[in-house]
Design a protein around this motif. Sequence first.
Motif, mmCIF file in Angstrom:
data_model
loop_
_atom_site.group_PDB
_atom_site.id
_atom_site.type_symbol
_atom_site.label_atom_id
_atom_site.label_comp_id
_atom_site.label_asym_id
_atom_site.label_seq_id
_atom_site.Cartn_x
_atom_site.Cartn_y
_atom_site.Cartn_z
ATOM 1 N N GLY A 37 0.733 -1.743 -0.270
ATOM 2 C CA GLY A 37 0.163 -0.340 -0.009
ATOM 3 C C GLY A 37 1.051 1.559 0.183
ATOM 4 O O GLY A 37 0.376 2.116 0.603
ATOM 5 N N THR A 38 2.093 0.800 0.122
ATOM 6 C CA THR A 38 2.942 2.311 0.663
ATOM 7 C C THR A 38 3.844 2.234 -1.419
ATOM 8 O O THR A 38 4.516 1.338 -1.826
ATOM 9 N N PRO A 39 4.649 3.344 -1.181
ATOM 10 C CA PRO A 39 6.072 3.414 -2.410
ATOM 11 C C PRO A 39 7.456 2.884 -1.613
ATOM 12 O O PRO A 39 8.057 3.369 -2.060
ATOM 13 N N LEU A 40 6.845 2.251 -0.676
ATOM 14 C CA LEU A 40 8.255 2.097 -0.041
ATOM 15 C C LEU A 40 8.044 0.147 -0.330
ATOM 16 O O LEU A 40 7.673 -0.414 -0.351
ATOM 17 N N ARG A 41 10.227 0.660 0.118
ATOM 18 C CA ARG A 41 10.568 -1.171 -0.125
ATOM 19 C C ARG A 41 11.534 -0.981 1.698
ATOM 20 O O ARG A 41 12.020 0.391 1.704
ATOM 21 N N PRO A 102 9.222 12.090 -2.795
ATOM 22 C CA PRO A 102 9.093 10.796 -2.876
ATOM 23 C C PRO A 102 8.085 10.234 -1.722
ATOM 24 O O PRO A 102 7.147 9.208 -2.028
ATOM 25 N N MET A 103 7.708 11.123 -1.099
ATOM 26 C CA MET A 103 6.705 11.067 0.262
ATOM 27 C C MET A 103 5.438 11.784 0.758
ATOM 28 O O MET A 103 6.208 12.693 0.386
ATOM 29 N N PRO A 104 4.862 11.395 1.149
ATOM 30 C CA PRO A 104 3.667 13.034 2.134
ATOM 31 C C PRO A 104 4.627 13.126 2.743
ATOM 32 O O PRO A 104 5.178 12.608 3.571
ATOM 33 N N GLY A 105 4.240 14.481 2.674
ATOM 34 C CA GLY A 105 5.517 15.767 3.643
ATOM 35 C C GLY A 105 4.346 16.986 3.949
ATOM 36 O O GLY A 105 3.490 18.205 3.088
ATOM 37 N N LEU A 106 5.162 17.900 4.246
ATOM 38 C CA LEU A 106 4.848 19.345 4.112
ATOM 39 C C LEU A 106 5.972 20.423 3.536
ATOM 40 O O LEU A 106 7.265 19.979 4.391
ATOM 41 N N VAL A 107 5.570 20.914 2.525
ATOM 42 C CA VAL A 107 6.787 21.934 1.922
ATOM 43 C C VAL A 107 7.093 22.874 2.998
ATOM 44 O O VAL A 107 6.613 23.511 4.083
ATOM 45 N N LEU A 127 11.333 19.347 1.889
ATOM 46 C CA LEU A 127 9.686 18.563 3.070
ATOM 47 C C LEU A 127 10.267 18.191 4.925
ATOM 48 O O LEU A 127 11.303 17.782 4.784
ATOM 49 N N GLU A 128 8.983 18.031 4.983
ATOM 50 C CA GLU A 128 8.731 17.808 6.797
ATOM 51 C C GLU A 128 7.654 16.473 6.027
ATOM 52 O O GLU A 128 6.659 16.640 5.549
ATOM 53 N N ALA A 129 8.262 15.208 6.524
ATOM 54 C CA ALA A 129 8.067 14.073 6.559
ATOM 55 C C ALA A 129 8.294 13.062 7.763
ATOM 56 O O ALA A 129 9.738 13.154 7.611
ATOM 57 N N MET A 130 7.754 12.626 8.802
ATOM 58 C CA MET A 130 7.295 11.393 9.434
ATOM 59 C C MET A 130 8.106 12.732 10.062
ATOM 60 O O MET A 130 9.308 11.731 10.627
ATOM 61 N N LYS A 131 8.293 13.646 10.965
ATOM 62 C CA LYS A 131 8.718 14.606 12.233
ATOM 63 C C LYS A 131 10.393 14.381 11.460
ATOM 64 O O LYS A 131 11.338 14.778 12.485
ATOM 65 N N GLY A 152 4.688 25.796 3.463
ATOM 66 C CA GLY A 152 3.140 24.862 4.196
ATOM 67 C C GLY A 152 2.395 24.442 3.712
ATOM 68 O O GLY A 152 1.259 24.120 4.086
ATOM 69 N N GLU A 153 2.744 24.346 2.157
ATOM 70 C CA GLU A 153 1.852 23.458 1.238
ATOM 71 C C GLU A 153 1.679 21.932 1.263
ATOM 72 O O GLU A 153 3.245 21.396 1.822
ATOM 73 N N ALA A 154 0.784 21.328 1.677
ATOM 74 C CA ALA A 154 0.778 19.764 2.247
ATOM 75 C C ALA A 154 1.314 19.425 0.470
ATOM 76 O O ALA A 154 0.622 18.960 -0.309
ATOM 77 N N VAL A 155 2.287 17.929 0.143
ATOM 78 C CA VAL A 155 1.831 17.258 -1.180
ATOM 79 C C VAL A 155 2.272 15.689 -0.961
ATOM 80 O O VAL A 155 2.557 15.376 0.457
ATOM 81 N N SER A 156 2.070 14.757 -1.705
ATOM 82 C CA SER A 156 1.870 13.855 -1.622
ATOM 83 C C SER A 156 2.326 13.039 -3.176
ATOM 84 O O SER A 156 1.680 12.898 -3.606
ATOM 85 N N GLY A 157 3.594 12.593 -2.878
ATOM 86 C CA GLY A 157 4.158 12.419 -4.608
ATOM 87 C C GLY A 157 4.187 13.296 -5.438
ATOM 88 O O GLY A 157 3.670 13.391 -7.532
#
Length: 169
Positions: A37-41, A102-107, A127-131, A152-157
């Motif tokens: 369910g994720t693009p992660l490996r 590359p992953m959901p985060g906040l610019v 980006l800030e992702a997973m703290k 301040g914009e949220a991004v996801s891929g």
Amino acid sequence: MRYAVLMDGQVIEVEVDGDRVTVAGQPHTATLGAIPGTPLRQLLLDGRPTTLSVESLGRGRWALAPGGERREVEVLDERALHIRSLTSNGDRQRVSSVLKAPMPGLVLRVQVTPGQAVAAGAGLVVLEAMKMENELKAAAPAVVRAVRVQPGEAVSGAFVADTETKAPS
């Protein structure tokens, strides 16, 4: 199976035989598994786990983001490498490169402006992702054509920036 991995202007020889992998002459044990369910490996290299984002860019090109630092690579098998060596005309061709989160985060910060020339490895967006803060960097020398995000914009891929680069000959 033998491969040539093109990354940051270098060619790295990789041979894969089951879970035995030789990278630039150095033997390793490696397994790569998908996180559903994720693009992660999940990469287990010599017993050490690493999580990375993997995105296919088509035609043997991949975007890898270990620890959030995006790197584009091209993987060629022996046949494709041989064909390329026969058809290479030595000219440097212009190619378009689109940088994606590359992953959901906040610019947090945008560090470039359209028209700006950047060197390989130059920071483009943070980006800030997973703290954690993750700086997205230019894979090659480029000129920024467009920046598609704001702090301040949220991004996801999402598309973050368009750049014009020169491909290795």
